[in-house]
Design a protein around this motif. Structure first.
Motif, PDB file in Angstrom:
ATOM      1  N   ARG A 158     -35.648  12.661   0.728  1.00 52.23           N
ATOM      2  CA  ARG A 158     -36.594  11.535   0.716  1.00 52.23           C
ATOM      3  C   ARG A 158     -37.419  11.510  -0.563  1.00 52.23           C
ATOM      4  O   ARG A 158     -38.409  10.781  -0.631  1.00 52.23           O
ATOM      5  CB  ARG A 158     -37.527  11.615   1.931  1.00 52.23           C
ATOM      6  CG  ARG A 158     -36.836  11.730   3.269  1.00 52.23           C
ATOM      7  CD  ARG A 158     -35.841  10.603   3.505  1.00 52.23           C
ATOM      8  NE  ARG A 158     -36.481   9.291   3.567  1.00 52.23           N
ATOM      9  CZ  ARG A 158     -37.006   8.758   4.671  1.00 52.23           C
ATOM     10  NH1 ARG A 158     -36.973   9.445   5.810  1.00 52.23           N
ATOM     11  NH2 ARG A 158     -37.532   7.559   4.653  1.00 52.23           N
ATOM     12  N   ALA A 159     -37.026  12.285  -1.536  1.00 52.12           N
ATOM     13  CA  ALA A 159     -37.748  12.295  -2.810  1.00 52.12           C
ATOM     14  C   ALA A 159     -37.748  10.891  -3.404  1.00 52.12           C
ATOM     15  O   ALA A 159     -36.726  10.217  -3.450  1.00 52.12           O
ATOM     16  CB  ALA A 159     -37.097  13.278  -3.773  1.00 52.12           C
ATOM     17  N   GLY A 160     -38.894  10.447  -3.859  1.00 54.72           N
ATOM     18  CA  GLY A 160     -39.038   9.107  -4.404  1.00 54.72           C
ATOM     19  C   GLY A 160     -39.615   8.126  -3.415  1.00 54.72           C
ATOM     20  O   GLY A 160     -40.112   7.063  -3.800  1.00 54.72           O
ATOM     21  N   HIS A 161     -39.552   8.449  -2.124  1.00 53.45           N
ATOM     22  CA  HIS A 161     -40.118   7.565  -1.110  1.00 53.45           C
ATOM     23  C   HIS A 161     -41.635   7.777  -1.069  1.00 53.45           C
ATOM     24  O   HIS A 161     -42.109   8.914  -1.036  1.00 53.45           O
ATOM     25  CB  HIS A 161     -39.516   7.867   0.261  1.00 53.45           C
ATOM     26  CG  HIS A 161     -39.812   6.833   1.301  1.00 53.45           C
ATOM     27  ND1 HIS A 161     -41.068   6.677   1.836  1.00 53.45           N
ATOM     28  CD2 HIS A 161     -39.032   5.900   1.897  1.00 53.45           C
ATOM     29  CE1 HIS A 161     -41.051   5.700   2.721  1.00 53.45           C
ATOM     30  NE2 HIS A 161     -39.821   5.204   2.768  1.00 53.45           N
ATOM     31  N   PRO A 162     -42.425   6.696  -1.079  1.00 48.44           N
ATOM     32  CA  PRO A 162     -43.879   6.867  -1.153  1.00 48.44           C
ATOM     33  C   PRO A 162     -44.505   7.539   0.057  1.00 48.44           C
ATOM     34  O   PRO A 162     -45.663   7.967  -0.005  1.00 48.44           O
ATOM     35  CB  PRO A 162     -44.401   5.430  -1.297  1.00 48.44           C
ATOM     36  CG  PRO A 162     -43.313   4.564  -0.756  1.00 48.44           C
ATOM     37  CD  PRO A 162     -42.027   5.276  -1.083  1.00 48.44           C
ATOM     38  N   ALA A 163     -43.786   7.646   1.170  1.00 49.01           N
ATOM     39  CA  ALA A 163     -44.346   8.306   2.348  1.00 49.01           C
ATOM     40  C   ALA A 163     -44.275   9.820   2.243  1.00 49.01           C
ATOM     41  O   ALA A 163     -44.847  10.526   3.084  1.00 49.01           O
ATOM     42  CB  ALA A 163     -43.617   7.841   3.613  1.00 49.01           C
TER      43      ALA A 163
END
Length: 386
Positions: free
Chosen positions: A318-323
């Motif tokens: 999930r790297a790059g996801h703002p959460a």
């Protein structure tokens, strides 16, 4: 490369293919960056557009083309629009080339061109020496205090830190408007050079004064930037009593970011609030858990509880996801160093991945984020390995 002999459609397709590759994969062949540098300065706006987004985020990969970019910015072809020129300006700025300062200063002052005001490009703009851009940034900040573009300019001042001290009057003015929290953070980054702001920041921290809403209406009774104002007051004056009182009250109330970051900066001086920080290690939000674990380690020096929390929140897919605070987690693990050795396999696997991290907000927006993550991963592994 027989670029000049190709027709427009062939040049456009070549630029598009090269851009997709460098945006999707790490360590692409240098030849592709060379293609994109030539395409970004093409006489055809369609070709420029295909290459521009990637070149704007290229950094040192296009260093050999600095003269080409400078010439293009100084005299762009008649059919090429201002958005294409912005891409090339950002490429030149990313090289730290002062020839970008004049045109970029004009853009920052006018606030009329959107790409330069994308906050993702703050590290690119801050690569340039403060002295080269500061006069234009200051003039721009004096115009229309509610202008959205001021966020980027204020972020650049924060990145320059103490070198931004001459802009203290403009930042003080913005404490009264919609960018108050960003302005307080920038004043804190400046430190003692922003002494003129100390009393007003104290008033904001204690609720004696508060920013105005757009249109000049009174702001909320409880401003959510009070902790940042208190932190900035400490950074400027060296007196931590106000920051400890305001941030401590906030963390006891269960507040997450940014108060946890402020307590982390205060370090062992915030020991009286360690238990309140520790209580947030099991929070449902990944950002809060990451901030609490980092603050706990910074305050107490104890890594046994912090490392599992940080590692548990790290989700490489999930790297790059703002959460998910991937970059912060990597940096926090690296700061801990050798006691975070159990994170080494995950960090090594993330760094060895061939594909760039994906970004929730579309194509062309992952190179800067991915390069920053790769640097953080390499630095973290170096610190862990001692």
């Amino acid at each position: 490369m027989l670029w000049s002999g190709w027709n427009r459609l062939r040049r456009e397709r070549r630029a598009r293919a090269a851009a997709r590759t460098v945006q999707s994969f790490r360590n692409p062949p240098q030849e592709l960056w060379d293609v994109l540098a030539v395409a970004a300065t093409d006489t055809c706006p369609h070709v420029c557009w295909e290459a521009g987004g990637a070149v704007a985020e290229a950094g040192p990969a296009v260093a050999a083309h600095a003269d080409r970019f400078a010439a293009f910015v100084a005299g762009p072809p008649a059919d090429v629009g201002h958005l294409h020129v912005q891409h090339t300006l950002l490429a030149l700025a990313g090289l730290g080339d002062v020839r970008a300062a004049g045109p970029l200063g004009a853009v920052l002052e006018r606030g009329s061109l959107p790409l330069v005001h994308d906050r993702r490009h703050v590290p690119t703009l801050a690569t340039l020496p403060a002295a080269a851009l500061l006069p234009a940034v200051r003039r721009g900040l004096r115009l229309d205090p509610e202008r959205y573009a001021h966020q980027t300019a204020i972020d650049v001042l924060a990145a320059w830190g103490a070198d931004s001290a001459p802009a203290t009057p403009e930042l003080i003015a913005h404490l009264h408007g919609p960018h108050a929290r960003d302005a307080a953070r920038a004043l804190g980054r400046i430190g003692p050079g922003a002494a003129a702001a100390a009393d007003l920041l104290a008033d904001f921290a204690l609720g004696r004064s508060r920013p105005q809403r757009p249109g000049g209406e009174p702001g909320p009774r409880r401003w959510n930037g009070a902790q940042t104002a208190a932190w900035a007051h400490w950074r400027i004056t060296g007196d931590d009593s106000l920051a400890l009182a305001v941030c401590g009250a906030a963390v006891r109330a269960g507040a997450g970011r940014p108060v946890l970051g402020h307590l982390a900066d205060l370090g062992p001086a915030a020991a009286e609030h360690a238990d309140a920080v520790r209580a947030l290690l099991g929070s449902p939000g990944a950002w809060t858990r990451a901030g609490a674990a980092h603050a706990w380690w910074r305050i107490t020096g104890e890594s046994a509880e912090a490392v599992p929390v940080l590692l548990g929140a790290l989700q490489p897919d999930r790297a790059g996801h703002p959460a998910f605070p991937t970059l912060d987690l990597v940096r926090h693990l690296g700061a801990i160093g050798a006691p975070a050795a159990q994170a080494r396999p995950v960090l090594q696997a993330m760094l060895a991945a061939g594909e760039r991290i994906t970004c929730t907000y579309g194509t062309g927006r992952n190179i800067l984020e991915d390069e920053a993550l790769c640097r953080a991963l390499a630095e973290a592994l170096e610190r862990i390995d001692g």
